[in-house]
Design a protein around this motif. Structure first.
Motif, PDB file in Angstrom:
ATOM      1  N   GLY A  31       0.785  -1.227   0.000  1.00 21.14           N
ATOM      2  CA  GLY A  31       0.000   0.000   0.000  1.00 21.14           C
ATOM      3  C   GLY A  31       0.817   1.277   0.000  1.00 21.14           C
ATOM      4  O   GLY A  31       0.286   2.361   0.263  1.00 21.14           O
ATOM      5  N   ARG A  32       2.117   1.160  -0.326  1.00 23.22           N
ATOM      6  CA  ARG A  32       2.990   2.333  -0.358  1.00 23.22           C
ATOM      7  C   ARG A  32       3.349   2.721  -1.797  1.00 23.22           C
ATOM      8  O   ARG A  32       3.315   1.897  -2.713  1.00 23.22           O
ATOM      9  CB  ARG A  32       4.283   2.069   0.414  1.00 23.22           C
ATOM     10  N   LYS A  33       3.724   3.963  -1.981  1.00 17.51           N
ATOM     11  CA  LYS A  33       4.132   4.469  -3.293  1.00 17.51           C
ATOM     12  C   LYS A  33       5.490   3.915  -3.697  1.00 17.51           C
ATOM     13  O   LYS A  33       6.417   3.855  -2.884  1.00 17.51           O
ATOM     14  CB  LYS A  33       4.191   6.002  -3.259  1.00 17.51           C
ATOM     15  N   ILE A  34       5.618   3.518  -4.967  1.00 15.68           N
ATOM     16  CA  ILE A  34       6.902   3.244  -5.586  1.00 15.68           C
ATOM     17  C   ILE A  34       6.972   4.061  -6.869  1.00 15.68           C
ATOM     18  O   ILE A  34       5.942   4.390  -7.467  1.00 15.68           O
ATOM     19  CB  ILE A  34       7.110   1.743  -5.877  1.00 15.68           C
ATOM     20  N   ALA A 107      -4.258  -0.320   4.537  1.00 11.67           N
ATOM     21  CA  ALA A 107      -5.633  -0.421   4.068  1.00 11.67           C
ATOM     22  C   ALA A 107      -6.256   0.962   3.945  1.00 11.67           C
ATOM     23  O   ALA A 107      -7.281   1.137   3.275  1.00 11.67           O
ATOM     24  CB  ALA A 107      -6.464  -1.274   5.021  1.00 11.67           C
ATOM     25  N   ARG A 108      -5.663   1.929   4.597  1.00  6.92           N
ATOM     26  CA  ARG A 108      -6.002   3.345   4.515  1.00  6.92           C
ATOM     27  C   ARG A 108      -4.710   4.124   4.700  1.00  6.92           C
ATOM     28  O   ARG A 108      -3.689   3.535   5.062  1.00  6.92           O
ATOM     29  CB  ARG A 108      -7.043   3.731   5.578  1.00  6.92           C
ATOM     30  N   PRO A 109      -4.721   5.444   4.471  1.00  6.40           N
ATOM     31  CA  PRO A 109      -3.463   6.196   4.502  1.00  6.40           C
ATOM     32  C   PRO A 109      -2.638   6.025   5.766  1.00  6.40           C
ATOM     33  O   PRO A 109      -1.405   6.047   5.702  1.00  6.40           O
ATOM     34  CB  PRO A 109      -3.939   7.648   4.329  1.00  6.40           C
ATOM     35  N   THR A 110      -3.282   5.862   6.924  1.00  2.58           N
ATOM     36  CA  THR A 110      -2.529   5.723   8.181  1.00  2.58           C
ATOM     37  C   THR A 110      -2.895   4.452   8.936  1.00  2.58           C
ATOM     38  O   THR A 110      -2.596   4.338  10.121  1.00  2.58           O
ATOM     39  CB  THR A 110      -2.770   6.955   9.095  1.00  2.58           C
ATOM     40  N   THR A 111      -3.541   3.509   8.260  1.00  2.00           N
ATOM     41  CA  THR A 111      -3.999   2.289   8.931  1.00  2.00           C
ATOM     42  C   THR A 111      -3.322   1.061   8.348  1.00  2.00           C
ATOM     43  O   THR A 111      -3.523   0.724   7.185  1.00  2.00           O
ATOM     44  CB  THR A 111      -5.527   2.121   8.784  1.00  2.00           C
ATOM     45  N   LEU A 112      -2.505   0.391   9.188  1.00  2.00           N
ATOM     46  CA  LEU A 112      -1.880  -0.863   8.793  1.00  2.00           C
ATOM     47  C   LEU A 112      -2.747  -2.033   9.239  1.00  2.00           C
ATOM     48  O   LEU A 112      -3.202  -2.071  10.379  1.00  2.00           O
ATOM     49  CB  LEU A 112      -0.497  -0.995   9.443  1.00  2.00           C
ATOM     50  N   TRP A 113      -2.974  -2.965   8.334  1.00  2.00           N
ATOM     51  CA  TRP A 113      -3.706  -4.186   8.667  1.00  2.00           C
ATOM     52  C   TRP A 113      -2.805  -5.393   8.459  1.00  2.00           C
ATOM     53  O   TRP A 113      -2.005  -5.428   7.516  1.00  2.00           O
ATOM     54  CB  TRP A 113      -4.951  -4.324   7.785  1.00  2.00           C
ATOM     55  N   TYR A 131      -7.827  -0.381  -1.652  1.00  2.00           N
ATOM     56  CA  TYR A 131      -7.282   0.854  -1.109  1.00  2.00           C
ATOM     57  C   TYR A 131      -6.685   1.658  -2.256  1.00  2.00           C
ATOM     58  O   TYR A 131      -5.731   1.221  -2.899  1.00  2.00           O
ATOM     59  CB  TYR A 131      -6.211   0.559  -0.060  1.00  2.00           C
ATOM     60  N   SER A 132      -7.271   2.816  -2.532  1.00  6.34           N
ATOM     61  CA  SER A 132      -6.730   3.726  -3.537  1.00  6.34           C
ATOM     62  C   SER A 132      -5.776   4.691  -2.840  1.00  6.34           C
ATOM     63  O   SER A 132      -6.214   5.627  -2.163  1.00  6.34           O
ATOM     64  CB  SER A 132      -7.855   4.510  -4.229  1.00  6.34           C
ATOM     65  N   ARG A 133      -4.484   4.472  -3.022  1.00  8.66           N
ATOM     66  CA  ARG A 133      -3.498   5.363  -2.418  1.00  8.66           C
ATOM     67  C   ARG A 133      -3.617   6.767  -2.994  1.00  8.66           C
ATOM     68  O   ARG A 133      -3.448   7.761  -2.277  1.00  8.66           O
ATOM     69  CB  ARG A 133      -2.087   4.804  -2.656  1.00  8.66           C
ATOM     70  N   MET A 134      -3.951   6.876  -4.278  1.00  8.71           N
ATOM     71  CA  MET A 134      -4.042   8.177  -4.924  1.00  8.71           C
ATOM     72  C   MET A 134      -5.216   9.000  -4.397  1.00  8.71           C
ATOM     73  O   MET A 134      -5.136  10.220  -4.314  1.00  8.71           O
ATOM     74  CB  MET A 134      -4.160   8.001  -6.436  1.00  8.71           C
ATOM     75  N   LYS A 135      -6.306   8.325  -4.061  1.00  8.15           N
ATOM     76  CA  LYS A 135      -7.476   9.021  -3.515  1.00  8.15           C
ATOM     77  C   LYS A 135      -7.439   9.104  -1.994  1.00  8.15           C
ATOM     78  O   LYS A 135      -8.196   9.874  -1.399  1.00  8.15           O
ATOM     79  CB  LYS A 135      -8.756   8.298  -3.937  1.00  8.15           C
TER      80      LYS A 135
END
Length: 225
Positions: A31-34, A107-113, A131-135
């Motif tokens: 869920g992170r940017k590359i 799973a969300r910008p600040t939520t690790l699952w 999970y849309s990282r861009m949105k």
């Protein structure tokens, strides 16, 4: 509409680490940017190769990604070599990283699952979430078809992709996670116009690769707790 954000308003994130993890202050998560070559994608889930080497997964059409967007306060770091498959098993790729890759994803910008299981079968009408990282958002949708093929201009024909009823993901989300709670389902590929004249008509729909195909395609599997 189905939501899987939490259970009774609570989000529990439980993790177990090996001794080696304790000595490593920074990790590589799904869920992170590359990024690389002026483009960006997203990672999906941590994986482990049959040889024991670990890494992170993304979409194969995310070619040339070289940099992992680290969790603050760490600086971004280089991704290792990429191994990819574009074809009969879908749109799949994995990289090694210089850090530990726990069985966790954003799973969300600040939520690790945590990831505790992997979907090995998928049914039409089943609810799965992206999970849309861009949105910076997460939405759930129902499976429209369990197997479709796509012909992107960049790449060979890719098969066995899952199609959803609607489109949620946008450019930059490619490679990101599809899941339900702590179960890993898939990796964002892109979108395709698919018609159903009786009910839905012709709509642009999300399509994604199944993570249980990482094994036959690349010899890796999603890490679980």
């Amino acid at each position: 509409k189905m939501e899987d954000t939490d259970l009774w308003g609570l989000v529990l994130v439980l993790a177990e680490y090996d001794d080696d993890d304790i000595d490593q202050p920074y990790h590589s998560y799904g869920g992170r940017k590359i990024s690389g070559g002026g483009y960006q994608c997203t990672t999906a889930f941590s994986v482990i190769h049959s040889s024991g080497v670990t890494g992170t997964s993304t979409a194969a059409h995310c070619d040339g990604m070289t940099t992992y967007d680290a969790v603050a306060p760490e600086a971004n770091y280089d991704l290792g070599p990429e191994m990819q498959h574009e074809g009969g098993w879908g749109d799949l790729q994995w990289h090694t990283t210089p850090h530990v890759e726990p069985a966790e994803y954003y799973a969300r910008p600040t939520t690790l699952w945590p990831v505790r299981s992997v979907a090995t079968s998928i049914s039409k009408g089943e609810w799965v979430c992206s999970y849309s990282r861009m949105k910076g958002d997460r939405k759930c949708d129902r499976v429209f078809r369990t197997s479709v093929s796509v012909n992107y201009s960049c790449c060979p024909k890719m098969k066995r992709l899952v199609a959803m009823e609607h489109r949620f993901n946008i450019p930059g989300d490619s490679g990101g996670p599809w899941s339900r709670y702590d179960k890993a389902y898939g990796i964002v590929s892109g979108s395709k116009t698919i018609c159903d004249w009786w009910i839905f008509g012709c709509n642009r729909r999300d399509v994604w690769s199944r993570v249980n195909y990482l094994g036959p395609a690349l010899g890796v599997q999603v890490r679980t707790l």
